[in-house]
Design an enzyme around this catalytic site. Structure first.
Site, short mmCIF file in Angstrom:
data_model
loop_
_atom_site.label_atom_id
_atom_site.label_comp_id
_atom_site.label_asym_id
_atom_site.label_seq_id
_atom_site.Cartn_x
_atom_site.Cartn_y
_atom_site.Cartn_z
N SER A 12 -3.04 -9.15 1.88
CA SER A 12 -3.33 -8.25 0.77
C SER A 12 -3.42 -9.02 -0.52
CB SER A 12 -2.18 -7.23 0.69
OG SER A 12 -2.22 -6.55 -0.54
N TYR B 80 7.34 -5.49 0.29
CA TYR B 80 6.10 -5.38 1.08
C TYR B 80 5.25 -6.64 0.90
CZ TYR B 80 1.21 -4.29 2.00
OH TYR B 80 -0.09 -4.36 2.42
N LYS C 237 4.00 -10.01 3.51
CA LYS C 237 2.65 -10.57 3.70
C LYS C 237 2.65 -12.07 3.41
CE LYS C 237 0.58 -6.79 4.89
NZ LYS C 237 0.19 -6.61 6.29
P1 NAD Z 1 -2.12 2.34 8.25
O1 NAD Z 1 -0.70 2.70 8.04
O2 NAD Z 1 -3.13 3.42 8.19
O3 NAD Z 1 -2.29 1.57 9.64
C1 NAD Z 1 -1.27 0.77 10.20
C2 NAD Z 1 -1.07 1.24 11.63
O4 NAD Z 1 -0.06 0.43 12.23
C3 NAD Z 1 -0.59 2.69 11.70
O5 NAD Z 1 -1.42 3.42 12.59
C4 NAD Z 1 0.84 2.59 12.25
O6 NAD Z 1 1.17 3.68 13.06
C5 NAD Z 1 0.78 1.28 13.01
N1 NAD Z 1 2.07 0.58 13.15
C6 NAD Z 1 2.95 0.23 12.19
N2 NAD Z 1 3.98 -0.45 12.72
C7 NAD Z 1 3.74 -0.54 14.06
C8 NAD Z 1 4.43 -1.13 15.15
N3 NAD Z 1 5.59 -1.76 14.98
N4 NAD Z 1 3.89 -1.01 16.39
C9 NAD Z 1 2.72 -0.38 16.58
N5 NAD Z 1 2.02 0.19 15.58
C10 NAD Z 1 2.51 0.10 14.33
O7 NAD Z 1 -2.46 1.19 7.20
P2 NAD Z 1 -3.86 0.55 6.83
O8 NAD Z 1 -4.19 0.97 5.44
O9 NAD Z 1 -4.84 0.76 7.91
O10 NAD Z 1 -3.43 -0.98 6.76
C11 NAD Z 1 -3.60 -1.87 7.84
C12 NAD Z 1 -3.05 -3.22 7.46
O11 NAD Z 1 -3.69 -3.68 6.29
C13 NAD Z 1 -1.55 -3.21 7.13
O12 NAD Z 1 -0.97 -4.38 7.64
C14 NAD Z 1 -1.52 -3.19 5.62
O13 NAD Z 1 -0.34 -3.78 5.10
C15 NAD Z 1 -2.74 -4.03 5.29
N6 NAD Z 1 -3.29 -3.72 3.96
C16 NAD Z 1 -3.63 -2.44 3.64
C17 NAD Z 1 -4.12 -2.14 2.37
C18 NAD Z 1 -4.46 -0.73 1.98
O14 NAD Z 1 -4.55 -0.46 0.79
N7 NAD Z 1 -4.68 0.18 2.89
C19 NAD Z 1 -4.29 -3.18 1.44
C20 NAD Z 1 -3.97 -4.48 1.81
C21 NAD Z 1 -3.46 -4.74 3.08
C1 UD1 Z 2 -1.25 -0.78 -4.62
C2 UD1 Z 2 -0.04 -1.55 -4.17
C3 UD1 Z 2 -0.45 -2.95 -3.75
C4 UD1 Z 2 -1.55 -2.88 -2.68
C5 UD1 Z 2 -2.72 -2.09 -3.27
C6 UD1 Z 2 -3.85 -1.94 -2.28
C7 UD1 Z 2 1.70 -0.59 -5.62
C8 UD1 Z 2 2.64 -0.84 -6.77
N1 UD1 Z 2 0.90 -1.61 -5.27
O1 UD1 Z 2 -1.66 -1.36 -5.81
O2 UD1 Z 2 0.63 -3.66 -3.23
O3 UD1 Z 2 -1.96 -4.18 -2.34
O4 UD1 Z 2 -2.26 -0.79 -3.64
O5 UD1 Z 2 -3.51 -1.04 -1.31
O6 UD1 Z 2 1.69 0.48 -5.03
N2 UD1 Z 2 -2.93 5.02 -10.71
C9 UD1 Z 2 -2.82 6.11 -11.57
N3 UD1 Z 2 -2.33 7.27 -11.06
C10 UD1 Z 2 -1.93 7.42 -9.75
C11 UD1 Z 2 -2.05 6.30 -8.89
C12 UD1 Z 2 -2.54 5.13 -9.40
O7 UD1 Z 2 -3.16 6.02 -12.74
O8 UD1 Z 2 -1.47 8.50 -9.37
C13 UD1 Z 2 -3.50 3.76 -11.23
C14 UD1 Z 2 -2.57 2.56 -11.14
O9 UD1 Z 2 -1.79 2.45 -12.29
C15 UD1 Z 2 -3.59 1.42 -10.98
C16 UD1 Z 2 -4.75 2.06 -10.22
O10 UD1 Z 2 -4.61 3.46 -10.40
O11 UD1 Z 2 -4.04 1.01 -12.25
C17 UD1 Z 2 -4.74 1.75 -8.73
O12 UD1 Z 2 -3.47 2.10 -8.19
P1 UD1 Z 2 -3.17 2.02 -6.60
O13 UD1 Z 2 -4.22 2.77 -5.88
O14 UD1 Z 2 -1.76 2.44 -6.41
O15 UD1 Z 2 -3.37 0.49 -6.23
P2 UD1 Z 2 -2.69 -0.83 -6.83
O16 UD1 Z 2 -1.91 -0.56 -8.05
O17 UD1 Z 2 -3.74 -1.85 -6.93
#
Ligand code: NAD
Ligand code: UD1
Length: 333
Positions: free
Chosen positions: A125, A149, A153
């Site tokens: 991330s 978190y 990573k």
């Molecule tokens: P998500 O929660 O929708 O998907 C993760 C999946 O993993 C879920 O279906 C959950 O049930 C499963 N899971 C968790 N722990 C498990 C375990 N021990 N065994 C089996 N299954 C398990 O999240 P996502 O948004 O699809 O994210 C996927 C990956 O990408 C994660 O590692 C997350 O940290 C990373 N990531 C997500 C974002 C984002 O904003 N969505 C941003 C950066 C990184």
């Molecule tokens: C979040 C996570 C970050 C992760 C990223 C992508 C936190 C503190 N950080 O960050 O670790 O990598 O998502 O998944 O949660 N905002 C509002 N009102 C809201 C929600 C958000 O104004 O109700 C603003 C925030 O201040 C920010 C922007 O929207 O400026 C995006 O917020 P968000 O979607 O939570 O993502 P990140 O802050 O980038």
């Protein structure tokens, strides 16, 4: 035909990646424990693609269950999505985050090693950059984290680097995602967090759907274009395609340890996202400006040129597409 094992494949990014892999000619095996997802996404991946695959309801921390998956199937590579991802929850309950995110990765790596499967794509991330050292962020920027978190990573990235140093037969691709939003065009899979969402797009969608009265915008006094926070929002379909490209590269290369930013390179403010959502979907998003959210940074966006050059990948979908598709998914569900 290569077979890819997808952990966390019922989740938001995993399910979209499963679709893109099937449509690109890969075979897949999916595992998830449904901690943050449910069986519908598995059925909907099959519905969208018209293809079948094996699904295992298992915990990735459990080595015996993983061994069974590797015994039952010839696996050529793994994409490891499984993990917990809520920043606030990780601050409140760090041990749960360290246990699940690190334990699942260690179990998976040990079983992969045992079965001589040495190609891995890992979901990292942009959170590993913490407070940006400079913008846009390239892969060589200083790494630091501000919450458990993010630390999981960064530790896992370190574990993967040590593993590669110990044995460079591994092919490892670390993907640092920026802010994934949007949903599949079919409206069958998307992001649907339970309760009050933390992230901006799921919150906007719930306000538009009148499940929440208004959006709180966390601060308009940042030194950004309009004072609100700026992020690199990327359509989940573009992100999913980045995984296909990174697997293609792992199969081309003998061995590698790569790190790629997956972002668009564009920074949009909260107000720009809100106004685009209102315009393309013709809905109302009442909002008020409130205090900054503790721990938030002003601005964060990627330099995606490494992925463009070495993966031949580039995000193509616009902010309008992200807003339309996120809304379409909610209306359909
Ligand atoms: P998500 O929660 O929708 O998907 C993760 C999946 O993993 C879920 O279906 C959950 O049930 C499963 N899971 C968790 N722990 C498990 C375990 N021990 N065994 C089996 N299954 C398990 O999240 P996502 O948004 O699809 O994210 C996927 C990956 O990408 C994660 O590692 C997350 O940290 C990373 N990531 C997500 C974002 C984002 O904003 N969505 C941003 C950066 C990184
Ligand atoms: C979040 C996570 C970050 C992760 C990223 C992508 C936190 C503190 N950080 O960050 O670790 O990598 O998502 O998944 O949660 N905002 C509002 N009102 C809201 C929600 C958000 O104004 O109700 C603003 C925030 O201040 C920010 C922007 O929207 O400026 C995006 O917020 P968000 O979607 O939570 O993502 P990140 O802050 O980038």
């Amino acid at each position: 035909m290569k077979t890819i094992f997808i952990t966390g494949g019922a989740g938001y990014i995993g399910s979209h990646t499963a679709v893109e892999l099937l449509e690109s000619g890969y075979k897949i095996i999916v595992a998830d424990n449904f901690y943050n997802s449910n069986i519908n996404s598995i059925e909907n991946i099959k519905k969208i693609t018209g293809k079948d695959f094996n699904f295992y309801e298992i915990d990735i921390c459990n080595k015996a269950e993983l061994q069974k998956v590797f015994k039952d199937n010839e696996i050529d590579a793994v994409i490891h999505f499984a993990g917990y991802k809520a920043v606030g929850e990780s601050v409140a309950n760090p041990l749960m985050y360290y246990r699940n995110n690190i334990d699942s990765t260690l179990s998976l790596l040990e079983v992969m090693q045992e079965f001589d499967c040495k190609k891995l794509v890992f979901s990292s991330s942009a959170t590993v950059y913490g407070e940006p050292e400079k913008l846009p962020l390239d892969e060589n920027c200083r790494l630091m984290t501000t919450n458990p978190y993010g630390s999981t990573k960064l530790y896992i990235e370190g574990i993967l680097k040590d593993l590669y140093t110990s044995n460079n037969e591994w092919g490892i691709s670390i993907l640092r995602y920026f802010n994934p939003v949007g949903a599949h065009k079919s409206g069958l899979i998307g992001e649907s967090p339970n309760g009050i969402p933390n992230n901006l797009m799921p919150y906007i969608v719930k306000v538009a759907n009148k499940e929440i009265s208004h959006l709180n915008i966390f601060g308009n006094d940042y030194s950004t274009k309009d004072g609100t926070g700026v992020r690199d929002y990327i359509h989940v379909i573009d992100l999913a395609k980045g995984h296909v490209k990174s697997l293609d590269k792992l199969f081309r290369d003998e061995s590698c340890l790569d790190v790629f930013n997956l972002g668009t390179g564009n920074g949009y403010s909260v107000l720009e996202l809100v106004n685009t959502f209102i315009k393309v979907n013709n809905v109302e998003i009442p909002y008020q400006i409130v205090e900054r959210r503790p721990g938030d940074i002003a601005e964060c966006y990627a330099d995606p040129s490494n992925a463009k050059e070495n993966l031949k990948w580039k995000a193509e979908l616009s902010l309008e597409d992200m807003c339309k598709d996120a809304w379409h998914y909610i209306k359909k569900n």
